[in-house]
Design a protein around this motif. Structure first.
Motif, mmCIF file in Angstrom:
data_model
loop_
_atom_site.group_PDB
_atom_site.id
_atom_site.type_symbol
_atom_site.label_atom_id
_atom_site.label_comp_id
_atom_site.label_asym_id
_atom_site.label_seq_id
_atom_site.Cartn_x
_atom_site.Cartn_y
_atom_site.Cartn_z
ATOM 1 N N PRO A 248 44.094 88.520 100.936
ATOM 2 C CA PRO A 248 45.050 89.541 100.498
ATOM 3 C C PRO A 248 44.502 90.958 100.598
ATOM 4 C CG PRO A 248 44.163 88.366 98.614
ATOM 5 C CD PRO A 248 43.687 87.634 99.831
ATOM 6 N N ASP A 249 43.170 91.115 100.684
ATOM 7 C CA ASP A 249 42.548 92.440 100.772
ATOM 8 C C ASP A 249 41.357 92.344 101.714
ATOM 9 O OD1 ASP A 249 41.123 94.835 100.388
ATOM 10 O OD2 ASP A 249 41.864 95.044 98.331
ATOM 11 N N HIS A 293 44.717 90.238 107.196
ATOM 12 C CA HIS A 293 45.456 90.473 105.965
ATOM 13 C C HIS A 293 46.606 89.479 105.872
ATOM 14 C CE1 HIS A 293 48.663 92.718 103.613
ATOM 15 N NE2 HIS A 293 47.712 92.499 102.749
ATOM 16 N N PRO A 295 49.380 88.446 102.890
ATOM 17 C CA PRO A 295 49.843 88.741 101.518
ATOM 18 C C PRO A 295 50.264 87.516 100.736
ATOM 19 C CG PRO A 295 51.557 89.226 103.115
ATOM 20 C CD PRO A 295 50.342 88.844 103.913
#
Length: 296
Positions: A248-249, A293, A295
Motif C-alpha cells: 500500500p506504500d 503500489h 491499494p
C-alpha cells in the motif's frame, strides 16, 4: 509493472465475476531452481521471508511470510541438466477448487501434462508445462491441512507463519515472451485459466512496457513483455522473469527493506524508487524483485 489505475470499491467483485472454470484463487507457491540455495535464501530473508520447513527427501526449502510461499529447489537427479547459478523461477502453483478436475480440463483444452515421479511420503501434484522449462501446478489442499504437511518437515523453533513485513503481498508475475507472441500467450492464459487482458493504455509501477492479464479471481496479475521492436539483437528466450509484490506504500516499504540490506535500482534519468513502484538491483546473491503500489 503494468496495471490499471486504482479501482473502485466494487472492482474486485467485478473481476471475480469473470468466468472462473478452475475455481482459481491465486498462487499457492512460487518455486525457484538454483545451484546456490544459500545465496537465494539470504536474498529472500532480506525481503522478510523465513525458512519454515525442509523437504523430506530432497534438497528443498520452504520460505514463507504472510500468505506467500516460496520454494527453493536445489535438488538435482543424476540425469537432470545442471541447475542455474542465478536463481530462476521453475514453477508456479495455482490454488484451485479441485486439482484433479482442473488438470483434466486444461489437458482437454490442449495443455501438455508433466509426468511426475514421487517418492514415498510425497504428494503427486498435477502439473502442466508452462513457458520455457517451467511448470504450472494445481493445488487444492490449503488451509489447516496443506501439501506442506505431507512433503515437508517443519524446522524446529521457527514460527511456521511469520507475518509479512511492510504489508507485502503477492501481486503478480512478469513473463518475457518472444517477438510477435503476445496473442499466443494471451490465448494460453485466457483459454486455460480464465485470465482477461486489460486495456493497453493502463499502466502501473516503474516498468510500464508489456500487457497485463488479470486473473478471474481478481487477486493476481500476469505481465507479458515482448522484445523491444527496435532491438538489434532479439533474445528469443521465453521465461518467467520476476515476481512482483504489492504494497500500500511503496516508499515506506522501500525504506524498511533498505534497512534490511535490500539494494534498489536508483537512476535519476531512468528507473528509480517512487510512489508507483520500485525494482531491486540484480546481483549474484539473488534475482530481481519488483514492488508496486497496490491499494487493496
Amino acid at each position: 509493472m503494468n496495471r490499471p489505475a486504482p479501482l473502485p470499491k466494487d472492482s474486485r467483485e467485478a473481476l471475480g465475476e469473470l468466468p472462473n472454470p478452475l475455481g482459481l484463487q491465486g498462487i499457492e507457491f512460487i518455486e525457484y531452481a538454483t545451484a546456490k540455495p544459500q545465496t537465494l535464501g539470504q536474498s529472500l530473508e532480506r525481503l522478510g521471508f523465513r525458512p519454515v520447513a525442509r523437504h523430506r527427501s530432497r534438497e528443498v526449502l520452504l520460505y514463507r511470510q504472510g500468505d506467500m510461499n516460496i520454494i527453493v529447489n536445489a535438488h538435482r537427479a543424476p540425469e537432470d541438466p545442471p541447475l542455474p547459478d542465478r536463481a530462476a523461477i521453475a514453477a508456479v502453483a495455482f490454488r484451485v477448487r479441485d486439482a484433479a478436475s482442473a488438470y483434466r480440463r486444461v489437458l482437454e483444452l490442449g495443455a501438455w501434462g508433466v509426468p511426475t515421479q514421487v517418492e514415498v511420503m510425497e504428494l503427486n501434484i498435477p502439473a502442466i508445462h508452462g513457458v520455457g522449462a517451467s511448470r504450472i501446478y494445481f493445488v487444492d489442499r490449503v488451509g489447516e491441512f496443506s501439501i506442506y504437511d505431507v512433503d515437508f518437515v517443519p524446522i524446529p523453533t521457527v514460527d511456521p507463519r511469520p507475518p509479512a513485513i511492510a504489508n507485502l503481498h503477492l501481486f503478480g508475475i512478469v513473463q518475457y515472451i518472444g517477438f510477435d507472441r503476445l496473442a499466443d500467450w494471451c490465448a494460453f492464459y485466457g483459454e486455460l485459466f480464465g485470465f482477461a487482458e486489460l486495456p493497453a493504455e493502463q499502466s502501473f509501477g516503474v516498468l510500464t512496457q508489456g500487457r497485463i492479464l488479470a486473473s478471474p479471481c481478481g487477486t493476481l496479475y500476469w505481465q507479458l513483455i515482448e522484445p523491444a521492436p527496435d532491438a538489434i539483437d532479439i533474445d528469443p528466450e521465453e521465461l518467467l522473469q520476476r515476481v512482483a509484490f504489492g504494497t500500500p506504500d511503496v516508499l515506506a516499504s522501500v525504506a524498511v527493506l533498505k534497512a534490511r540490506g535490500v539494494d534498489f535500482v536508483e537512476s535519476p534519468s531512468g528507473v528509480h524508487s517512487g510512489s508507483r513502484g520500485a525494482l531491486t538491483r540484480p546481483s549474484d546473491t539473488g534475482p530481481t524483485f519488483e514492488f508496486v503500489h497496490d491499494p487493496r
